[in-house]
Design a protein around this motif. Structure first.
Motif, PDB file in Angstrom:
ATOM      1  N   UNK A   1       1.421  15.749  15.750  1.00  0.00           N
ATOM      2  CA  UNK A   1       1.338  14.693  14.739  1.00  0.00           C
ATOM      3  C   UNK A   1       0.059  14.856  13.916  1.00  0.00           C
ATOM      4  N   UNK A   2      -1.057  15.175  14.590  1.00  0.00           N
ATOM      5  CA  UNK A   2      -2.312  15.358  13.853  1.00  0.00           C
ATOM      6  C   UNK A   2      -2.186  16.501  12.863  1.00  0.00           C
ATOM      7  N   UNK A   3      -1.545  17.571  13.324  1.00  0.00           N
ATOM      8  CA  UNK A   3      -1.384  18.749  12.485  1.00  0.00           C
ATOM      9  C   UNK A   3      -0.562  18.406  11.235  1.00  0.00           C
ATOM     10  N   UNK A   4       0.546  17.695  11.427  1.00  0.00           N
ATOM     11  CA  UNK A   4       1.395  17.316  10.302  1.00  0.00           C
ATOM     12  C   UNK A   4       0.634  16.432   9.316  1.00  0.00           C
ATOM     13  N   UNK A   5      -0.099  15.462   9.854  1.00  0.00           N
ATOM     14  CA  UNK A   5      -0.825  14.529   8.989  1.00  0.00           C
ATOM     15  C   UNK A   5      -1.881  15.283   8.185  1.00  0.00           C
ATOM     16  N   UNK A   6      -2.526  16.236   8.851  1.00  0.00           N
ATOM     17  CA  UNK A   6      -3.560  17.018   8.174  1.00  0.00           C
ATOM     18  C   UNK A   6      -2.957  17.862   7.054  1.00  0.00           C
ATOM     19  N   UNK A   7      -1.855  18.544   7.363  1.00  0.00           N
ATOM     20  CA  UNK A   7      -1.217  19.386   6.344  1.00  0.00           C
ATOM     21  C   UNK A   7      -0.744  18.525   5.181  1.00  0.00           C
ATOM     22  N   UNK A   8      -0.169  17.372   5.487  1.00  0.00           N
ATOM     23  CA  UNK A   8       0.334  16.488   4.438  1.00  0.00           C
ATOM     24  C   UNK A   8      -0.810  16.036   3.531  1.00  0.00           C
TER      25      UNK A   8
ATOM     26  N   UNK B 193       3.111   4.641   5.905  1.00  0.00           N
ATOM     27  CA  UNK B 193       3.289   4.608   4.455  1.00  0.00           C
ATOM     28  C   UNK B 193       2.940   3.278   3.829  1.00  0.00           C
ATOM     29  N   UNK B 194       2.949   2.221   4.643  1.00  0.00           N
ATOM     30  CA  UNK B 194       2.795   0.901   4.043  1.00  0.00           C
ATOM     31  C   UNK B 194       1.658   0.121   4.676  1.00  0.00           C
ATOM     32  N   UNK B 195       0.898   0.768   5.542  1.00  0.00           N
ATOM     33  CA  UNK B 195      -0.252   0.100   6.134  1.00  0.00           C
ATOM     34  C   UNK B 195       0.081  -1.084   7.017  1.00  0.00           C
TER      35      UNK B 195
ATOM     36  N   UNK C  48       0.840  -1.210   0.000  1.00  0.00           N
ATOM     37  CA  UNK C  48       0.000   0.000   0.000  1.00  0.00           C
ATOM     38  C   UNK C  48       0.862   1.241   0.000  1.00  0.00           C
ATOM     39  N   UNK C  49       1.842   1.269  -0.852  1.00  0.00           N
ATOM     40  CA  UNK C  49       2.882   2.279  -0.775  1.00  0.00           C
ATOM     41  C   UNK C  49       2.367   3.711  -0.911  1.00  0.00           C
ATOM     42  N   UNK C  50       2.851   4.573  -0.024  1.00  0.00           N
ATOM     43  CA  UNK C  50       2.662   6.006  -0.134  1.00  0.00           C
ATOM     44  C   UNK C  50       3.876   6.516  -0.883  1.00  0.00           C
TER      45      UNK C  50
ATOM     46  N   UNK D  82      -0.931  13.252   0.870  1.00  0.00           N
ATOM     47  CA  UNK D  82      -0.321  12.059   1.461  1.00  0.00           C
ATOM     48  C   UNK D  82      -1.316  11.483   2.452  1.00  0.00           C
ATOM     49  N   UNK D  83      -1.533  10.171   2.369  1.00  0.00           N
ATOM     50  CA  UNK D  83      -2.523   9.549   3.248  1.00  0.00           C
ATOM     51  C   UNK D  83      -1.886   8.565   4.202  1.00  0.00           C
ATOM     52  N   UNK D  84      -2.505   8.440   5.347  1.00  0.00           N
ATOM     53  CA  UNK D  84      -2.090   7.385   6.267  1.00  0.00           C
ATOM     54  C   UNK D  84      -2.589   6.060   5.695  1.00  0.00           C
ATOM     55  N   UNK D  85      -1.663   5.155   5.378  1.00  0.00           N
ATOM     56  CA  UNK D  85      -2.059   3.876   4.793  1.00  0.00           C
ATOM     57  C   UNK D  85      -2.423   2.865   5.870  1.00  0.00           C
ATOM     58  N   UNK D  86      -2.071   3.167   7.100  1.00  0.00           N
ATOM     59  CA  UNK D  86      -2.382   2.234   8.187  1.00  0.00           C
ATOM     60  C   UNK D  86      -3.599   2.700   8.966  1.00  0.00           C
ATOM     61  N   UNK D  87      -3.766   2.192  10.169  1.00  0.00           N
ATOM     62  CA  UNK D  87      -4.927   2.601  10.956  1.00  0.00           C
ATOM     63  C   UNK D  87      -4.514   3.746  11.876  1.00  0.00           C
ATOM     64  N   UNK D  88      -5.422   4.677  12.045  1.00  0.00           N
ATOM     65  CA  UNK D  88      -5.095   5.829  12.894  1.00  0.00           C
ATOM     66  C   UNK D  88      -4.855   5.444  14.343  1.00  0.00           C
TER      67      UNK D  88
END
Ligand SMILES: Nc1ncnc2c1ncn2[C@@H]1O[C@H](COP(=O)(O)OP(=O)(O)OP(=O)(O)O)[C@@H](O)[C@H]1O
Ligand SMILES: [Mg+2]
Lengths: 349, 306
Positions: free
Chosen positions: A217-224, A316-318, A149-151, A230-236
């Motif tokens: 971390x939430x802020x970075x993920x949101x901006x990304x 990145x890889x779920x 599930x590559x990012x 860029x998406x989180x490929x794994x579970x939050x």
């Protein structure tokens, strides 16, 4: 109740500290966006090949040009080319004359130069094969991740690394350095003459730092997500659990380190000796693949490299937490050892 | 409450290189302002910090407000107010917030507003503490020491480094603490401060208490109530010949001689005669009542602020 007030006050004071908020919230995002945009996928051919033809050039030049893809060609005469080469701007230069071809690769720009040179070699082989009436077959390449599930993209690669470094800096500077300052400036002593149990003070601080790292971390993920897709490929839940584990481990490191020096000056030196090598050598900004195997092994025994690897795996890889159990266990072991050192050595004054 | 706010017996503290506190006994009555007077390094701060529970003593018994420090520390801490020698706030916190935060640590607390008025910090109530002047920071430290309406207040050099006006305003605050019935224990190296504020004093040097009493008792105890000073142009000359002639001990300090005397009326003429005989080239002669400074000098052979 006391704990809650302490926690709220820590947040208030933290938000007023421009330096701390800049380094934890703004700076990593700037890095992420900067590098993310610069190296986003499909950002065009990166290598330029300088091509000099002497006399009428080589007979196969036209065919070679056709076979050369994925490289930007810049045709120059030999004087201009020599000038550009001397300035150090040329990574690879192809010279063709009636006698044949010659390739020069700049020893300071090996990565780009070698890539360009290899493309020329390959194109040349294709041209030669075609001249013999053959149609060479190219083996298709597909780039995949172990979890499938590559990012893709450098921004995605960078994000977990930056988060890891940030947790390390929250631990070493936001906890360790702050407590050295508190001890040196007498804040702990002032608290010591009040009936407030000191563990409430420390717990308030720890909880505040944990929430800072979650918020960050939430802020970075949101901006990304919004800026670079860029998406989180794994579970939050697993991702944030990993963040909490890292924060705890690196905070323990900060606490432990803060017990080895009495002064702020001493602590800055000490913490940078730990921070800088970890930051540079833990595969945050580039992969460690190219390093000799034994160095990789050493680095993977230090806490940051396996942590970043695990975070990258999840994000990145779920992957799941348990896929990186060994690495995370190592990080937690570091945290635990540091925690015991801190408990044993910590002094209020 | 009547009786003693503090009883200390046989206090000792050895640091690796110095014996900072060397057998201190002390009793402070409820409602009095008690001063610990002594030069730098005398052991005043160490003594206070042991009593406040910040430093572990090597030996000694401490009873505060009827509680034993070793077993009832928490009870004691909620009833005492402390201002430490070094300031200890340094985050971006405002006086009002600091008072509210620290007040929250105590079962009994006073309103921040009232305390701010008390120490005249209303104007600066919402400014960051880092922007306050030295005197304002000291006043905040005093307000913090009063946040729990304490029965016993410790002030470690509350006025050091302040200008005369700021010192006076702090003195007023200390006096009002006494009026409210609090016991105050303070340290200082200013004589005038000790005389102005303290009901009783202990003079401390090299970790020991040399003498205890009211300021006037201490001066009377010395048995040398007056001081004659001879001033010179430039450095004071050697006094051996003069001492041989007059039989009076001379203390040479900078540009003057100091002679402690019991009965100036009879001694003064003989001083003048001897000075004449030895051709002492003094410019002025001056006589004054002995002060605590002289008591200290007499006890230790050193001046307080050397
Ligand atoms: N933590 C410490 N470690 C080692 N020595 C110390 C420590 N604290 C104080 N001392 C020493 O103990 C002695 C007494 O110090 P203390 O601070 O009690 O003096 P003080 O009377 O308060 O002086 P000052 O008027 O300068 O505040 C000094 O010689 C000092 O150097
Ligand atoms: Mg002191």
């Amino acid at each position: 109740m006391l704990l809650w007030r302490q926690f709220v006050m820590e947040w208030k004071l933290y938000l007023r500290d421009r330096g701390a908020t800049f380094w934890t919230f703004a700076f990593p995002v700037i890095l992420l966006l900067g590098f993310g945009f610069m190296f986003r996928e499909g950002a065009g051919p990166m290598t330029t090949l300088v091509w000099v033809t002497e006399g009428g050039g080589h007979a196969e030049d036209a065919a070679l040009t056709k076979a050369l893809t994925h490289v930007k060609i810049l045709k120059l005469d030999s004087v201009e080319a020599q000038h550009r080469w001397a300035k150090g701007e040329t990574a690879a230069q192809l010279e063709s004359s009636a006698q044949g071809h010659r390739l020069r690769v700049n020893s300071y720009l090996m990565a780009q130069g070698q890539t360009a040179a290899q493309m020329v070699q390959q194109a040349n082989l294709v041209v030669q094969a075609q001249a013999k009436g053959l149609q060479p077959e190219v083996i298709p390449i597909s780039v995949e991740s172990p979890g499938g599930r590559r990012n893709a993209g450098y921004g995605a690669f960078l994000l977990p690394g930056l988060l890891g470094v940030n947790l390390l800096s929250i631990g070493l500077f936001g906890v360790g350095m702050v407590n050295v300052a508190y001890r040196e400036k007498g804040k702990f002593r002032r608290l010591g003459v009040t009936p407030l149990p000191k563990w409430i003070f420390l717990l308030g601080q720890i909880l505040q730092r944990l929430t800072v790292s979650l918020a960050q971390a939430s802020f970075m993920v949101l901006v990304a997500r919004l800026a670079l897709n860029i998406r989180n490929q794994g579970s939050y839940p697993e991702f944030f659990l990993a963040i909490l584990m890292g924060t705890a481990a690196f905070m323990a490191m900060g606490f432990a380190l803060s017990t080895f020096t009495k002064t702020l000056e001493g602590y800055s030196a000490l913490s940078n000796v730990v921070f800088l090598p970890l930051m540079i050598l833990s595969g945050v900004y580039f992969t460690l693949d190219a390093a000799p195997l034994w160095i990789q092994k050493v680095l993977l025994a230090l806490p940051l490299a396996p942590y970043v690897k695990a975070l990258r795996g999840i994000f990145n890889d779920g992957a799941h937490l348990w896929n990186h159990a060994a690495g995370l266990a190592l990080v937690m072991a570091w945290g635990l050892v540091c925690f015991f050192i801190a408990v044993k050595r910590f002094r209020w004054n | 409450m009547t009786g003693y706010a503090l009883k200390v017996r046989g206090l000792r503290k050895q640091y690796p290189k110095v014996l900072a506190v060397d057998g201190v006994d002390m009793e402070v009555r409820c409602g009095e302002v008690f001063g610990l007077l002594g030069p730098n390094g005398a052991g005043k701060t160490t003594t206070l910090e042991i009593i406040e529970g910040l430093t572990e003593p090597d030996a000694g018994e401490i009873e505060i407000l009827g509680f034993d420090l070793r077993t009832q520390g928490r009870e004691i801490r909620s009833r005492i107010g402390v201002q430490l020698q070094s300031t200890s706030l340094f985050n971006k916190i405002t006086p009002r917030e600091a008072l509210e935060l620290y007040g929250g640590y105590y079962p009994k607390r006073r309103s921040a507003q009232e305390l701010l008025e008390r120490v005249q910090l209303i104007d600066k109530a919402d400014a960051y503490h880092t922007t306050l002047s030295g005197g304002q920071q000291q006043r905040l430290a005093l307000a913090l020491a009063l946040v729990n309406d304490p029965e016993l207040v410790f002030l470690d050099e509350p006025t050091t480094g302040l200008d005369p006006q700021a010192r006076r305003s702090l003195w007023d605050i200390v006096r009002s603490m006494k009026q409210e019935g609090r016991t105050v224990i303070l340290t200082t190296h200013y004589m005038d401060e000790a005389e102005a504020l303290c009901d009783r004093l202990a003079i401390m040097d090299h970790g020991r208490i040399l003498t205890t009493g009211t300021p006037s008792e201490l001066i009377a105890q010395m048995g040398l109530p007056s001081v004659v000073e001879l001033f010179f142009e430039g450095a004071a000359p050697d006094a051996a010949a003069f001492t041989a002639q007059s039989g009076l001990a001379v203390d040479r300090r900078g540009d003057r001689w100091e002679l402690a005397v019991t009965d100036p009326k009879t001694t003064l003429p003989s001083i003048l005669d001897s000075a004449e005989a030895c051709r002492v080239p003094f410019e002025q002669i001056h006589m004054r009542r002995a002060t605590l400074e002289d008591v200290f000098l007499h006890r230790t052979g050193r001046s307080l602020r050397e």
